[in-house]
Scaffold this motif. Structure first.
Motif, PDB file in Angstrom:
ATOM      1  N   GLN A  85      49.958  34.736  37.183  1.00 55.05           N
ATOM      2  CA  GLN A  85      50.215  35.539  38.376  1.00 55.05           C
ATOM      3  C   GLN A  85      51.690  35.942  38.385  1.00 55.05           C
ATOM      4  O   GLN A  85      52.571  35.084  38.353  1.00 55.05           O
ATOM      5  CB  GLN A  85      49.858  34.755  39.629  1.00 55.05           C
ATOM      6  N   GLU A 120      44.508  36.474  41.638  1.00 52.25           N
ATOM      7  CA  GLU A 120      44.771  37.247  42.847  1.00 52.25           C
ATOM      8  C   GLU A 120      43.543  38.024  43.300  1.00 52.25           C
ATOM      9  O   GLU A 120      43.468  38.430  44.462  1.00 52.25           O
ATOM     10  CB  GLU A 120      45.926  38.214  42.601  1.00 52.25           C
ATOM     11  N   GLU A 133      43.572  44.674  43.834  1.00 53.79           N
ATOM     12  CA  GLU A 133      42.494  43.818  44.320  1.00 53.79           C
ATOM     13  C   GLU A 133      41.202  44.623  44.457  1.00 53.79           C
ATOM     14  O   GLU A 133      41.211  45.847  44.453  1.00 53.79           O
ATOM     15  CB  GLU A 133      42.882  43.212  45.669  1.00 53.79           C
TER      16      GLU A 133
END
Length: 335
Positions: free
Chosen positions: A273, A251, A230
């Motif tokens: 995902q 995400e 991330e």
């Protein structure tokens, strides 16, 4: 179209007969045995009729030859491999890293695996060699001490990064010259959770570019950068001279649509995902697929997970996902 034609057309953002796609996972213990890994990877590719095969080596092959001791026990339970002993204890240890012969040791084991994989499937399916970024390797090799060393001894760290990048460039050249279509370049630490942006531009970007330049010069036509995790440094890595981008779409930012709105034109290798695959949630996989097609307007999209599917993977859900992708028409309004 055959698989090579489909992937090449996708990378040119041209119309294709159907969406190209790929999956990959961990193959614990098998991935330390070249012959077994060749067989298992070829079976995996054929079972799911993949259009593109990313090699599935163990994630620490890139540090073994520099003296790292590794533990793979957690992979069976959905975890990751770990370095249990690092050869980097002080900043000066970076300066003594050897320039390795990539045809020997763990690197040689990986090249043997790639050579066998190309003999098994390479005439039918493009194969990508998994290559880790120098900064990622430095993180693995030093058990995270590279960040402290960047603060107190930056010149020593950069000397080590230079050696690592030369070795990885040599590995990439060997893999592509033997027939790989490119590298899957994993930048696992290029995000706000690991390092500041200006630091990555100093300790990451120049060495990344050196490896990718070597891969391009060797003839790689499907070089892909994987932006892991991330809060990724998308603005930095998306400008690399690569043929496709892979990140944890859904995400972390950006979405495919947001990337296209900013003028981004590189093909996208992703859209699914991985947790939806692990959860066996075909409805969510279909939603990811629909969103990826809409956001990309049906062009320049190789459907794949945003990262490795954690072990153990359920074969039935992968078969169902593959069938769903193959049957999914790229709607006329998007082409």
């Amino acid at each position: 179209m055959n698989k090579y034609e489909r992937v090449r057309a996708t990378l040119r953002c041209e119309e294709v007969d159907r969406l190209a796609y790929s999956f990959w996972t961990h193959l614990p213990e098998i991935d330390l045995q070249p012959d077994a890994l060749i067989t298992a990877s070829a079976q995996f590719c054929r079972r799911y009729d993949l259009d593109l095969l990313k090699s599935m080596p163990n994630g620490l092959y890139c540090v073994e030859d520099w003296g790292a001791k590794c533990d793979y026990a957690n992979i069976h339970h959905g975890g990751v491999a770990n370095v249990t002993h690092s050869p980097i204890q002080t900043p000066s240890d970076w300066e003594s890293l050897a320039f390795l012969d990539v045809t020997k040791g763990a690197f040689g084991r990986e090249l043997k695996h790639l050579e066998g994989l190309l003999n098994e499937v390479g005439k039918e399916v493009p194969v990508l060699a998994t290559v880790f970024s120098p900064f990622t390797i430095a993180a693995k090799l030093s058990q995270g001490m590279h960040r402290e060393h960047a603060r107190i001894a930056p010149e020593s760290l950069m000397q080590g990064l230079s050696i690592i990048s030369e070795v990885m460039a040599d590995f990439a050249r060997n893999a592509i010259r033997m027939g790989c279509s490119g590298v899957f370049f994993a930048a696992q630490d290029a995000n706000f959770n690991h390092i500041g942006p200006w630091e990555y531009q100093r300790y990451g970007e120049p060495y990344d570019r050196a490896v990718l330049t070597a891969a391009k010069a060797a003839g790689g036509w499907c070089n892909t950068v994987h932006m892991h995790g991330e809060s990724i440094y998308f603005d930095i890595l998306s400008r690399y001279n690569v043929d496709a981008l892979n990140w944890h779409i859904g995400e972390t930012r950006p979405s495919i649509a947001d990337y296209r709105k900013t003028g981004g034109t590189k093909p996208v290798f992703g859209g699914l995902q991985r947790q939806h695959i692990t959860d066996r949630n075909l409805h969510a996989i279909n939603a990811d697929l629909n969103r990826a097609i809409a956001d990309s307007e049906g062009r320049g999209l190789i459907v794949a997970p945003g990262c490795v599917i954690r072990h153990p993977v359920n074969p039935e859900i992968l078969s169902e996902a593959a069938q769903l992708i193959r049957a999914h028409s790229v709607c006329a309004e998007f082409v």
